[in-house]
Design an enzyme around this catalytic site. Structure first.
Site, short mmCIF file in Angstrom:
data_model
loop_
_atom_site.label_atom_id
_atom_site.label_comp_id
_atom_site.label_asym_id
_atom_site.label_seq_id
_atom_site.Cartn_x
_atom_site.Cartn_y
_atom_site.Cartn_z
N SER A 208 0.84 -1.19 0.00
CA SER A 208 0.00 0.00 0.00
C SER A 208 0.89 1.25 0.00
O SER A 208 1.66 1.45 -0.93
CB SER A 208 -0.95 -0.03 1.19
OG SER A 208 -1.97 0.93 1.04
N ASP A 275 -16.52 -16.90 -12.86
CA ASP A 275 -15.67 -17.84 -12.12
C ASP A 275 -15.07 -18.90 -13.04
O ASP A 275 -13.89 -19.25 -12.95
CB ASP A 275 -16.51 -18.50 -11.03
CG ASP A 275 -15.69 -19.36 -10.07
OD1 ASP A 275 -14.50 -19.57 -10.33
OD2 ASP A 275 -16.25 -19.82 -9.06
N ASP A 278 -11.57 -19.47 -16.04
CA ASP A 278 -10.26 -20.12 -15.97
C ASP A 278 -10.36 -21.62 -16.09
O ASP A 278 -9.37 -22.34 -15.91
CB ASP A 278 -9.54 -19.74 -14.67
CG ASP A 278 -10.29 -20.21 -13.43
OD1 ASP A 278 -11.40 -20.77 -13.56
OD2 ASP A 278 -9.76 -20.01 -12.31
N VAL A 280 -12.57 -23.68 -14.34
CA VAL A 280 -13.13 -24.40 -13.21
C VAL A 280 -13.80 -23.41 -12.26
O VAL A 280 -13.36 -22.27 -12.13
CB VAL A 280 -12.03 -25.20 -12.45
CG1 VAL A 280 -11.02 -24.26 -11.81
CG2 VAL A 280 -12.63 -26.14 -11.41
N ASP A 282 -14.08 -22.27 -8.90
CA ASP A 282 -13.28 -22.41 -7.68
C ASP A 282 -13.43 -21.22 -6.72
O ASP A 282 -12.67 -21.07 -5.77
CB ASP A 282 -11.81 -22.60 -8.02
CG ASP A 282 -11.24 -21.47 -8.88
OD1 ASP A 282 -12.01 -20.55 -9.23
OD2 ASP A 282 -10.04 -21.51 -9.20
N ASP A 431 -8.63 -6.03 -5.19
CA ASP A 431 -8.24 -4.96 -4.28
C ASP A 431 -9.35 -3.91 -4.22
O ASP A 431 -9.70 -3.30 -5.22
CB ASP A 431 -6.94 -4.31 -4.74
CG ASP A 431 -6.31 -3.43 -3.68
OD1 ASP A 431 -7.03 -2.64 -3.05
OD2 ASP A 431 -5.08 -3.51 -3.48
N HIS A 470 -7.07 -6.02 -0.64
CA HIS A 470 -5.95 -5.11 -0.43
C HIS A 470 -4.94 -5.69 0.56
O HIS A 470 -5.28 -5.98 1.71
CB HIS A 470 -6.45 -3.77 0.06
CG HIS A 470 -5.39 -2.72 0.15
ND1 HIS A 470 -4.67 -2.29 -0.95
CD2 HIS A 470 -4.89 -2.02 1.20
CE1 HIS A 470 -3.81 -1.36 -0.58
NE2 HIS A 470 -3.92 -1.19 0.72
#
Length: 542
Positions: A208, A275, A278, A280, A282, A431, A470
């Site tokens: 940060s 979701d 990618d 799958v 997960d 984030d 974050h």
């Protein structure tokens, strides 16, 4: 001006017996040295960095035990057990004429020193660590240092304006850049004097604000550190600070303030839609740039919020769309990036309801203070009432006045590269406080400035962490510092960073964070909770 020197010899006295030995710059003390001759719990000759004077030095021996981090959770108020016996040296610096008092704290393990120096950055408006990072570093064998830059803690900004109501430029300079550099110089000198030899390697470690400080070091003081670990960095300071007020602008102009429950419904719907991109399901969105979920798909949906049935409206969906899209000027031109899809909407889109049932925005304090106190020099300025036009005015004013001071966006890292430095950054794709796309934007500009991705990868690597908030406040853990030391000391450039991530359902999975621009894809077989079931591939768009 000439450098001023402070010469002291102090005993390693128990902390309970004497909190510290303080020696003003105008005097010296000669005391018996406890312990082996190779370890002296005080610097013997301390040169002040150029442009500073040393006001005082304190030294104290601290026995092994539990360190209670000051403050309240999650930033403090918790114990760090099994901290080894160590020496604590505090050096107070001032810049003559500035009336500032910047403390450099150095903790040095009495035994088991690994030969390395670690400097620890701050968060929010704190330039340094509250002791948690120092204690953790000492447990790992590091000699560690931090600085308060003379500005206090993370929530403290009373230093921002001087008696005349103008920005205190001396303290802002300390916070922005010079105190971290001076801490590096003083800290390494203390290490050399206490152990009788210099550290073999020096590292920066921060997230940060601490991440921003690490980049500032690489940009302005390229010889301070062999390696810089700078996570979720607050670089592009003025753009991202003002950009994180955008959710308030959107809600204010629309006169629409979705509840946290409603915002969560949009977040869950986006996760469900993206979701599997990618390969799958997960509980993680591995490539948010491919997520094209349209919040209007939720319009008309009834959800239960605090025991009440609520229907999602067109206005709610439009607020969410604009928050994800990010700030634009009055002509529709993009100013900066928005909240990542999959990130929590709070605290940037927080609201409050008064006794009469009237709901208004409740801006996050870090960007609100930056806009009101630093940019406007009016602490009472209400950032919850911003319009697009006023937002654009503030955005451009902040950049014009403060980019040279704290912007931390210089893409020329050639001096750091030439000094042999290595830089690692990881940033959570979810984030909620610093737009991840801003860090990617910086990396792209470095690639353009310095002859392309392959050459930049020789000294600077960026890794994005799916689903992580974050600085990993949601529990995500990354082996960043271990990877950095292996790169600096053994030439082993990290292809991935090993991590443990927290999914949307609260579970934990092992993942290898991919080196940008690659993203994670499921291989089609194997345990989705195991890192070995995924591979890093070039992203596909569209």
């Amino acid at each position: 001006m000439k450098r001023r020197f402070l010469t002291i010899v102090a005993a390693c006295v128990p902390l309970a017996a004497a909190a510290a030995i303080s020696t003003p710059a105008s005097a010296s003390a000669s005391l018996a040295v406890a312990g082996p001759s190779s370890f002296t719990c005080a610097p013997s000759t301390l040169p002040a960095p150029e442009g500073t004077a040393v006001e005082s030095v304190t030294a104290a021996a601290v026995p092994a035990g539990t360190f209670q981090v000051p403050g309240v959770p999650p930033l403090g108020g918790f114990p760090v057990p099994d901290v080894p016996a160590h020496c604590e040296v505090t050096v107070t610096l001032t810049h003559p004429g500035a009336n500032d008092h910047a403390k450099v704290n150095v903790w040095l393990p009495r035994t088991g020193w690994n030969g390395r120096f670690q400097a620890i950055g701050g968060l929010a408006y704190a330039a340094g660590d509250n002791g948690a990072g120092l204690a953790a570093a000492v447990k790992q064998g590091y000699a560690a240092a931090t600085t308060d830059a003379g500005v206090g803690g993370a929530l403290e900004t009373s230093w921002a304006l001087d008696a005349s109501g103008r920005v205190n430029t001396a303290l802002l300079d300390n916070f922005s850049s010079r105190s971290a550099h001076e801490m590096a110089l003083v800290g390494k000198q203390v290490v050399a004097d206490v152990y009788g030899k210099a550290a073999s390697y020096s590292y920066w470690n921060g997230c940060s604000t601490g991440g921003r400080q690490g980049y500032m070091e690489a940009q302005r003081y390229p010889n301070d550190f062999n390696g810089i670990n700078a996570s979720a960095p607050g670089i592009n300071w003025n753009q991202f600070e003002l950009a994180t007020l955008w959710p308030q602008v959107v809600m204010n102009e629309a006169h629409t303030y979705p509840t946290g429950c409603e915002f969560d419904a949009f977040k869950r719907a986006a996760l469900k839609a993206c979701d599997k991109l990618d390969g799958v399901a997960d509980g993680l969105i591995s490539d948010p740039e491919r997520c094209d979920f349209d919040p209007r798909r939720l319009v008309g949906t009834r959800i239960e919020c605090d025991g009440k049935q609520v229907t999602v409206t067109e206005a709610d969906a439009e607020v969410v769309r604009k928050i994800w899209d990010g700030p634009r000027d009055v002509n529709g031109k993009r100013l900066w990036y928005g909240l990542p899809i999959g990130a929590d909407f709070l605290p940037l889109a927080a609201t409050k309801t008064d006794a009469n049932g009237v709901t208004t925005g409740a801006p996050f304090f870090v960007p609100s203070v930056w806009a009101a106190t630093f940019v406007q020099e009016q602490p009472s300025f209400d950032t919850a009432t911003l319009t697009t036009a006023k937002f654009e005015e503030l955005f451009r004013k902040a950049r014009a006045e403060y980019d040279p001071v704290i912007g931390t966006r210089d893409a020329d890292l050639s001096a750091f590269r030439d000094a042999g430095g290595k830089l690692i950054t990881w940033h959570g794709d979810a984030d909620q406080l610093i737009p991840t796309a801003g860090t990617v934007d910086y990396r792209k500009r470095v690639d353009e400035e310095m002859s392309g991705t392959r050459k930049v990868d020789d000294f600077y690597r960026l890794f994005l962490a799916p689903g992580v908030s974050h600085c990993g406040l949601d529990g995500g853990k990354v082996d960043d510092l271990a990877s950095l030391t292996a790169w600096v000391e053994h030439g082993k450039a990290p292809a991935v960073l090993h991590a443990t991530l927290t999914t949307a359902t609260g579970g934990t999975v092992a993942r290898d964070l991919c080196r940008y621009p690659m993203v994670s894809r499921y291989t089609g077989h194997g345990d989705p909770n195991a890192a070995s079931s995924f591979r890093c591939v070039r992203p596909s768009r569209g």
